[in-house]
Design a protein around this motif. Sequence first.
Motif, PDB file in Angstrom:
ATOM      1  N   HIS A 198       0.833  -1.194   0.000  1.00  9.81           N
ATOM      2  CA  HIS A 198       0.000   0.000   0.000  1.00  9.81           C
ATOM      3  C   HIS A 198       0.872   1.249   0.000  1.00  9.81           C
ATOM      4  O   HIS A 198       1.798   1.356   0.785  1.00  9.81           O
ATOM      5  CB  HIS A 198      -0.898  -0.025   1.255  1.00  9.81           C
ATOM      6  N   GLN A 199       0.596   2.172  -0.922  1.00 10.70           N
ATOM      7  CA  GLN A 199       1.365   3.409  -0.989  1.00 10.70           C
ATOM      8  C   GLN A 199       0.435   4.592  -0.800  1.00 10.70           C
ATOM      9  O   GLN A 199      -0.771   4.509  -1.041  1.00 10.70           O
ATOM     10  CB  GLN A 199       2.056   3.556  -2.344  1.00 10.70           C
ATOM     11  N   ASN A 200       1.003   5.690  -0.359  1.00 10.82           N
ATOM     12  CA  ASN A 200       0.264   6.935  -0.216  1.00 10.82           C
ATOM     13  C   ASN A 200      -0.277   7.339  -1.586  1.00 10.82           C
ATOM     14  O   ASN A 200       0.410   7.254  -2.593  1.00 10.82           O
ATOM     15  CB  ASN A 200       1.235   8.003   0.327  1.00 10.82           C
ATOM     16  N   ASN A 201      -1.545   7.817  -1.629  1.00 13.55           N
ATOM     17  CA  ASN A 201      -2.136   8.151  -2.927  1.00 13.55           C
ATOM     18  C   ASN A 201      -1.518   9.400  -3.543  1.00 13.55           C
ATOM     19  O   ASN A 201      -1.719   9.675  -4.710  1.00 13.55           O
ATOM     20  CB  ASN A 201      -3.651   8.329  -2.794  1.00 13.55           C
ATOM     21  N   LYS A 202      -0.735  10.164  -2.781  1.00 18.93           N
ATOM     22  CA  LYS A 202      -0.086  11.352  -3.335  1.00 18.93           C
ATOM     23  C   LYS A 202       1.282  11.028  -3.918  1.00 18.93           C
ATOM     24  O   LYS A 202       1.929  11.879  -4.487  1.00 18.93           O
ATOM     25  CB  LYS A 202       0.078  12.422  -2.256  1.00 18.93           C
ATOM     26  N   GLU A 203       1.745   9.801  -3.754  1.00 17.09           N
ATOM     27  CA  GLU A 203       3.085   9.427  -4.221  1.00 17.09           C
ATOM     28  C   GLU A 203       2.990   8.123  -5.007  1.00 17.09           C
ATOM     29  O   GLU A 203       2.486   7.128  -4.520  1.00 17.09           O
ATOM     30  CB  GLU A 203       4.000   9.254  -3.010  1.00 17.09           C
ATOM     31  N   ARG A 204       3.478   8.148  -6.243  1.00 21.65           N
ATOM     32  CA  ARG A 204       3.482   6.943  -7.071  1.00 21.65           C
ATOM     33  C   ARG A 204       4.878   6.720  -7.617  1.00 21.65           C
ATOM     34  O   ARG A 204       5.633   7.660  -7.803  1.00 21.65           O
ATOM     35  CB  ARG A 204       2.527   7.110  -8.267  1.00 21.65           C
ATOM     36  N   LYS A 205       5.212   5.461  -7.915  1.00 20.29           N
ATOM     37  CA  LYS A 205       6.505   5.153  -8.517  1.00 20.29           C
ATOM     38  C   LYS A 205       6.251   4.352  -9.795  1.00 20.29           C
ATOM     39  O   LYS A 205       6.117   3.144  -9.758  1.00 20.29           O
ATOM     40  CB  LYS A 205       7.378   4.374  -7.534  1.00 20.29           C
ATOM     41  N   PRO A 206       6.159   5.018 -10.943  1.00 16.96           N
ATOM     42  CA  PRO A 206       5.889   4.325 -12.201  1.00 16.96           C
ATOM     43  C   PRO A 206       7.128   3.607 -12.730  1.00 16.96           C
ATOM     44  O   PRO A 206       8.186   3.638 -12.122  1.00 16.96           O
ATOM     45  CB  PRO A 206       5.454   5.453 -13.141  1.00 16.96           C
ATOM     46  N   GLN A 207       6.967   3.000 -13.910  1.00 15.04           N
ATOM     47  CA  GLN A 207       8.029   2.160 -14.452  1.00 15.04           C
ATOM     48  C   GLN A 207       9.302   2.921 -14.825  1.00 15.04           C
ATOM     49  O   GLN A 207      10.367   2.342 -14.868  1.00 15.04           O
ATOM     50  CB  GLN A 207       7.530   1.324 -15.632  1.00 15.04           C
ATOM     51  N   ASP A 208       9.232   4.229 -15.063  1.00 12.48           N
ATOM     52  CA  ASP A 208      10.453   4.961 -15.421  1.00 12.48           C
ATOM     53  C   ASP A 208      11.243   5.408 -14.188  1.00 12.48           C
ATOM     54  O   ASP A 208      12.142   6.242 -14.290  1.00 12.48           O
ATOM     55  CB  ASP A 208      10.142   6.146 -16.355  1.00 12.48           C
TER      56      ASP A 208
ATOM     57  N   PHE B   3      10.662   7.277 -11.572  1.00 11.44           N
ATOM     58  CA  PHE B   3      10.531   8.614 -11.020  1.00 11.44           C
ATOM     59  C   PHE B   3       9.489   8.588  -9.916  1.00 11.44           C
ATOM     60  O   PHE B   3       8.430   7.994 -10.066  1.00 11.44           O
ATOM     61  CB  PHE B   3      10.082   9.626 -12.087  1.00 11.44           C
ATOM     62  N   VAL B   4       9.783   9.245  -8.802  1.00 15.61           N
ATOM     63  CA  VAL B   4       8.797   9.410  -7.737  1.00 15.61           C
ATOM     64  C   VAL B   4       7.969  10.636  -8.086  1.00 15.61           C
ATOM     65  O   VAL B   4       8.521  11.696  -8.382  1.00 15.61           O
ATOM     66  CB  VAL B   4       9.497   9.609  -6.366  1.00 15.61           C
ATOM     67  N   GLU B   5       6.650  10.480  -8.084  1.00 18.49           N
ATOM     68  CA  GLU B   5       5.760  11.590  -8.422  1.00 18.49           C
ATOM     69  C   GLU B   5       5.029  12.021  -7.157  1.00 18.49           C
ATOM     70  O   GLU B   5       4.419  11.201  -6.481  1.00 18.49           O
ATOM     71  CB  GLU B   5       4.736  11.149  -9.466  1.00 18.49           C
ATOM     72  N   LYS B   6       5.104  13.304  -6.845  1.00 21.30           N
ATOM     73  CA  LYS B   6       4.421  13.822  -5.659  1.00 21.30           C
ATOM     74  C   LYS B   6       3.480  14.947  -6.059  1.00 21.30           C
ATOM     75  O   LYS B   6       3.882  15.887  -6.741  1.00 21.30           O
ATOM     76  CB  LYS B   6       5.434  14.344  -4.643  1.00 21.30           C
TER      77      LYS B   6
ATOM     78  N   VAL C  65       8.473  15.716  -9.582  1.00 19.98           N
ATOM     79  CA  VAL C  65       8.984  14.381  -9.887  1.00 19.98           C
ATOM     80  C   VAL C  65      10.482  14.346  -9.630  1.00 19.98           C
ATOM     81  O   VAL C  65      11.171  15.366  -9.733  1.00 19.98           O
ATOM     82  CB  VAL C  65       8.705  13.939 -11.351  1.00 19.98           C
ATOM     83  N   GLY C  66      10.978  13.172  -9.242  1.00 22.84           N
ATOM     84  CA  GLY C  66      12.405  13.014  -9.004  1.00 22.84           C
ATOM     85  C   GLY C  66      12.785  11.551  -9.015  1.00 22.84           C
ATOM     86  O   GLY C  66      11.946  10.681  -8.788  1.00 22.84           O
ATOM     87  N   ASP C  67      14.070  11.278  -9.278  1.00 24.58           N
ATOM     88  CA  ASP C  67      14.544   9.893  -9.309  1.00 24.58           C
ATOM     89  C   ASP C  67      15.216   9.488  -8.003  1.00 24.58           C
ATOM     90  O   ASP C  67      15.757   8.399  -7.895  1.00 24.58           O
ATOM     91  CB  ASP C  67      15.489   9.671 -10.495  1.00 24.58           C
ATOM     92  N   GLN C  68      15.192  10.359  -6.992  1.00 24.52           N
ATOM     93  CA  GLN C  68      15.815  10.149  -5.682  1.00 24.52           C
ATOM     94  C   GLN C  68      17.321   9.939  -5.782  1.00 24.52           C
ATOM     95  O   GLN C  68      17.931   9.355  -4.903  1.00 24.52           O
ATOM     96  CB  GLN C  68      15.133   9.006  -4.923  1.00 24.52           C
ATOM     97  N   LYS C  69      17.907  10.420  -6.886  1.00 17.35           N
ATOM     98  CA  LYS C  69      19.360  10.387  -7.063  1.00 17.35           C
ATOM     99  C   LYS C  69      19.877  11.777  -7.422  1.00 17.35           C
ATOM    100  O   LYS C  69      21.002  11.924  -7.863  1.00 17.35           O
ATOM    101  CB  LYS C  69      19.728   9.395  -8.163  1.00 17.35           C
ATOM    102  N   GLY C  70      19.021  12.795  -7.268  1.00 15.66           N
ATOM    103  CA  GLY C  70      19.462  14.156  -7.523  1.00 15.66           C
ATOM    104  C   GLY C  70      18.797  14.848  -8.698  1.00 15.66           C
ATOM    105  O   GLY C  70      18.998  16.038  -8.895  1.00 15.66           O
ATOM    106  N   ARG C  71      18.007  14.134  -9.488  1.00 14.75           N
ATOM    107  CA  ARG C  71      17.310  14.763 -10.623  1.00 14.75           C
ATOM    108  C   ARG C  71      15.873  15.060 -10.217  1.00 14.75           C
ATOM    109  O   ARG C  71      15.146  14.166  -9.795  1.00 14.75           O
ATOM    110  CB  ARG C  71      17.328  13.853 -11.848  1.00 14.75           C
TER     111      ARG C  71
ATOM    112  N   ASP D 257      12.270  15.233  -0.853  1.00 14.92           N
ATOM    113  CA  ASP D 257      12.007  13.791  -0.901  1.00 14.92           C
ATOM    114  C   ASP D 257      12.168  13.245  -2.318  1.00 14.92           C
ATOM    115  O   ASP D 257      12.731  12.171  -2.525  1.00 14.92           O
ATOM    116  CB  ASP D 257      10.600  13.478  -0.384  1.00 14.92           C
ATOM    117  N   ALA D 258      11.669  13.994  -3.309  1.00 14.06           N
ATOM    118  CA  ALA D 258      11.785  13.557  -4.701  1.00 14.06           C
ATOM    119  C   ALA D 258      13.246  13.542  -5.155  1.00 14.06           C
ATOM    120  O   ALA D 258      13.639  12.703  -5.958  1.00 14.06           O
ATOM    121  CB  ALA D 258      10.960  14.458  -5.616  1.00 14.06           C
ATOM    122  N   ALA D 259      14.048  14.452  -4.612  1.00 12.97           N
ATOM    123  CA  ALA D 259      15.465  14.534  -4.991  1.00 12.97           C
ATOM    124  C   ALA D 259      16.292  13.440  -4.329  1.00 12.97           C
ATOM    125  O   ALA D 259      17.377  13.117  -4.789  1.00 12.97           O
ATOM    126  CB  ALA D 259      16.037  15.895  -4.641  1.00 12.97           C
ATOM    127  N   GLY D 260      15.807  12.897  -3.210  1.00 13.49           N
ATOM    128  CA  GLY D 260      16.561  11.877  -2.499  1.00 13.49           C
ATOM    129  C   GLY D 260      17.403  12.443  -1.370  1.00 13.49           C
ATOM    130  O   GLY D 260      18.261  11.760  -0.828  1.00 13.49           O
TER     131      GLY D 260
END
Length: 170
Positions: free
Chosen positions: A3-13, A15-18, A43-49, A120-123
Motif C-alpha cells: 500500500h502506498q500513499n495516494n499522493k506518491e506513485r513510482k511508475p516504471q520509469d 521517477f517518484v511523483e508527488k 517528480v524526481g529519481d531520488q538520485k538528484g534529478r 524527498d523527490a530529490a533523495g
Amino acid sequence: MEHQNNKERKPQDEFVEKLVKLNRTAKTVKGGRRMSFSALTVVGDQKGRIGFGFGKANDVTEAIRKSLEKARASLVTLPMKNGTLPHDVIGTYKSSSVLLKPACPGTGVIAGGAVRAVMDAAGITDVISKSQGSRTSVNVVRATFDAVSKIMDARTVAENRGKTLKDMWG
C-alpha cells in the motif's frame, strides 16, 4: 501488493511523483458554476534529478497528467553530498524565499509541505529549511528550484580554481 500513499506513485520509469497541491477553481457562467482544476506536482529519481510542473484542466486526472508531463520536461540536477546539500543556499521567487541548510546524518528532512516534496523527490535525507515571505505552494516550489540552481558542485568549483577535489577537501 504493498500500500502506498495516494499522493506518491513510482511508475516504471523510476521517477517518484508527488502531488504538492490540487486546487479547484469555479467560474460563474450563465448556467451556473463551471469547475476547473489546477495541479502542482514534483517528480524526481531520488538520485538528484528533480523537476516540477503545473497543469490546468477541467478534469482532475487531466490536470495531474499535464503537470507530470511538464515536470518530466523540466528536470534539473541537484548536487548532493552524503544525502545532504554541499552548502547553505537561499532561493527566491517573487516574495517567497527558501533557506536550505545542510544537516548531520540522522537529522531528517525538516521542511514544510512544498519544500519537503522537492527534497524527498530529490533523495535528500538530511536538510533544514525555512520558508519566508509568501507561502503560496507554487512560489515556494519555484523558490526551492531557484535555490537548487544556485548550489555549486564541488567538482566544478575545484576545476574553476584550478585544483583537484583532493586539494579542496583534504
